[in-house]
Motif scaffolding. Sequence first.
Motif, PDB file in Angstrom:
ATOM      1  N   ARG A  64      -4.748   8.983   3.697  1.00 41.05           N
ATOM      2  CA  ARG A  64      -5.430   7.835   3.078  1.00 41.05           C
ATOM      3  C   ARG A  64      -4.832   6.521   3.567  1.00 41.05           C
ATOM      4  NH1 ARG A  64      -4.236   9.265  -2.563  1.00 41.05           N
ATOM      5  NH2 ARG A  64      -5.028   7.232  -3.192  1.00 41.05           N
ATOM      6  N   THR A 117       1.403   6.996  -6.818  1.00 34.13           N
ATOM      7  CA  THR A 117       0.306   7.792  -7.371  1.00 34.13           C
ATOM      8  C   THR A 117       0.163   9.136  -6.663  1.00 34.13           C
ATOM      9  OG1 THR A 117      -1.177   6.658  -5.848  1.00 34.13           O
ATOM     10  CG2 THR A 117      -1.073   5.776  -8.080  1.00 34.13           C
ATOM     11  N   ASP A 118       1.092   9.419  -5.770  1.00 40.23           N
ATOM     12  CA  ASP A 118       0.971  10.628  -4.942  1.00 40.23           C
ATOM     13  C   ASP A 118       1.331  11.872  -5.759  1.00 40.23           C
ATOM     14  OD1 ASP A 118       0.730  12.277  -2.804  1.00 40.23           O
ATOM     15  OD2 ASP A 118       2.501  11.549  -1.723  1.00 40.23           O
ATOM     16  N   ARG A 150       2.217   1.781  -3.478  1.00 38.42           N
ATOM     17  CA  ARG A 150       1.194   2.282  -4.417  1.00 38.42           C
ATOM     18  C   ARG A 150       0.855   3.732  -4.142  1.00 38.42           C
ATOM     19  NH1 ARG A 150      -3.835  -0.317  -4.193  1.00 38.42           N
ATOM     20  NH2 ARG A 150      -3.254  -1.667  -2.459  1.00 38.42           N
ATOM     21  N   LEU A 151       0.754   4.082  -2.865  1.00 35.02           N
ATOM     22  CA  LEU A 151       0.434   5.478  -2.533  1.00 35.02           C
ATOM     23  C   LEU A 151       1.543   6.418  -3.006  1.00 35.02           C
ATOM     24  CD1 LEU A 151      -1.101   5.013   1.020  1.00 35.02           C
ATOM     25  CD2 LEU A 151      -2.231   6.158  -0.890  1.00 35.02           C
ATOM     26  N   GLU A 162       0.837  -1.210   0.000  1.00 36.51           N
ATOM     27  CA  GLU A 162       0.000   0.000   0.000  1.00 36.51           C
ATOM     28  C   GLU A 162       0.869   1.257   0.000  1.00 36.51           C
ATOM     29  OE1 GLU A 162      -3.030   0.174   2.985  1.00 36.51           O
ATOM     30  OE2 GLU A 162      -3.874  -1.766   2.450  1.00 36.51           O
ATOM     31  N   GLY A 198     -11.771   3.067  -2.697  1.00 35.10           N
ATOM     32  CA  GLY A 198     -11.668   3.157  -4.160  1.00 35.10           C
ATOM     33  C   GLY A 198     -10.359   2.595  -4.682  1.00 35.10           C
ATOM     34  N   THR A 199      -9.275   2.782  -3.950  1.00 35.28           N
ATOM     35  CA  THR A 199      -7.971   2.324  -4.442  1.00 35.28           C
ATOM     36  C   THR A 199      -7.441   1.129  -3.647  1.00 35.28           C
ATOM     37  OG1 THR A 199      -6.975   4.041  -3.069  1.00 35.28           O
ATOM     38  CG2 THR A 199      -7.248   4.554  -5.390  1.00 35.28           C
ATOM     39  N   GLY A 200      -8.318   0.534  -2.844  1.00 35.74           N
ATOM     40  CA  GLY A 200      -7.921  -0.684  -2.127  1.00 35.74           C
ATOM     41  C   GLY A 200      -7.003  -0.443  -0.952  1.00 35.74           C
ATOM     42  N   ILE A 201      -6.988   0.793  -0.423  1.00 33.86           N
ATOM     43  CA  ILE A 201      -6.178   1.067   0.773  1.00 33.86           C
ATOM     44  C   ILE A 201      -7.058   0.780   1.992  1.00 33.86           C
ATOM     45  CG2 ILE A 201      -4.859   2.802   2.048  1.00 33.86           C
ATOM     46  CD1 ILE A 201      -3.661   2.201  -0.701  1.00 33.86           C
ATOM     47  N   ASP A 236      -8.920   4.040   1.919  1.00 36.46           N
ATOM     48  CA  ASP A 236      -9.479   4.606   0.695  1.00 36.46           C
ATOM     49  C   ASP A 236     -10.000   3.432  -0.133  1.00 36.46           C
ATOM     50  OD1 ASP A 236     -10.117   5.970  -1.555  1.00 36.46           O
ATOM     51  OD2 ASP A 236      -8.077   6.657  -2.021  1.00 36.46           O
TER      52      ASP A 236
END
Length: 373
Positions: free
Chosen positions: A54, A36-37, A32-33, A29, A61-64, A59
């Motif tokens: 997040r 896309t940050d 990924r954050l 996670e 929506g993004t699977g966090i 979150d």
Amino acid sequence: MDTGTDPGADTGNGRAVQRPPAEVRHADELRRLAETDTGERPPGWALSLTAARRFIVGDPGTGITRKFVGDPSLIDRALVSLATSRGLMLVGEPGTAKSLLSELLAAAVSGVSTLTIQGGAATTEDQIKYSWNYALLVAEGPSTRSLVRAPLLRGMAEGRVVRFEEITRCPLEVQDSLLSPLSDRVLAIPELIGPDAMVFARDGFNVIATANTRDRGVNEMSAALKRRFNFETVFPIADFETELALVEAEAGALLHRSGVTAAPRRDVLEVLVTTFRELRAGQTVRGDAMDRLTSVMSTAEAVSVAHAVGLRGWFLRGESGTAADVVACLAGTAAKDSPEDLAKLRRYLEQQVSWRRGGQWQALHDARHQLPG
Ligand SMILES: Nc1ncnc2c1ncn2[C@@H]1O[C@H](COP(=O)(O)OP(=O)(O)OP(=O)(O)O)[C@@H](O)[C@H]1O
Ligand SMILES: [Mg+2]
């Protein structure tokens, strides 16, 4: 089979780590954050404030995943504090996830949550700042080679968040060793000479301290040190359904790690969480006043009792645990502080349980004789 190794050596034996730090548990996670940050990052931070938030509150929506349950504005304030020149002090009842939150904040801001000082009566400045490797010290004198860096020094030099757990359990003069690192952002090492004698904090350095309100309070902290922290109180989870969902998820995950394949039963968890909430509040769901326990009946305790209930059910009988197991496991939680609590618990099971509907409430009532004493 493991042969020929020193039995004291930390070979791991191929066994899994019981609880890896947050940055390892949630490495995917965090990666990924970071990828896309697009938000602005404060100097020295691994993530922007919004991405860090997040990471902690989740979150979908993004699977966090949501890792801390509570007011998201608390997280915002905590993150803003960490971006300022003041430290962050998390205070609250035991078991309200202060340590978990500090771990998550450190992992989000610095990518590392292991620069941790565990406060206690025996904590010394050496464990906070630095000490020496005595063999090298004797051979070479004080040098950067013989210096053993403790979490505060490392956090300053590397520009990372340092966690100070249970700060109020430390002697006051030891607590005060944070003063100049927090205000002047510098740590002196008088034994060294030249530029090595001063360690200047780099961007990204800050301190998150935790203190629980049941132990020696924050009131005793020096005014000078208090002034260098922003205080945030972490409250217990207010809502029943939210607490139940958390206990279910956390106990489920712990049971899975313990090799139990039967998920905890929802009706048993409902009884368990209701019992905890009532014994904590001193009031039943239908509004009757009752004795509140002096022991802490926190969510963290509820999670560990739910874990123990599942273990009992599975390893003793091959099923997922019942309300009778709750009684057996409750005694050890509820009777920590005073024998009176055990009497209060017994009264609760005798008087406040039989009027409720549901097979598991009945089972709880029937098992009241299993309380020791
Ligand atoms: N609001 C919450 N969000 C997420 N987990 C929670 C929450 N409240 C309690 N928990 C549970 O409690 C555990 C964390 O307890 P933690 O040790 O962080 O509490 P603490 O406040 O530091 O307690 P202490 O004061 O005794 O040190 C979590 O692993 C989780 O299972
Ligand atoms: Mg803690």
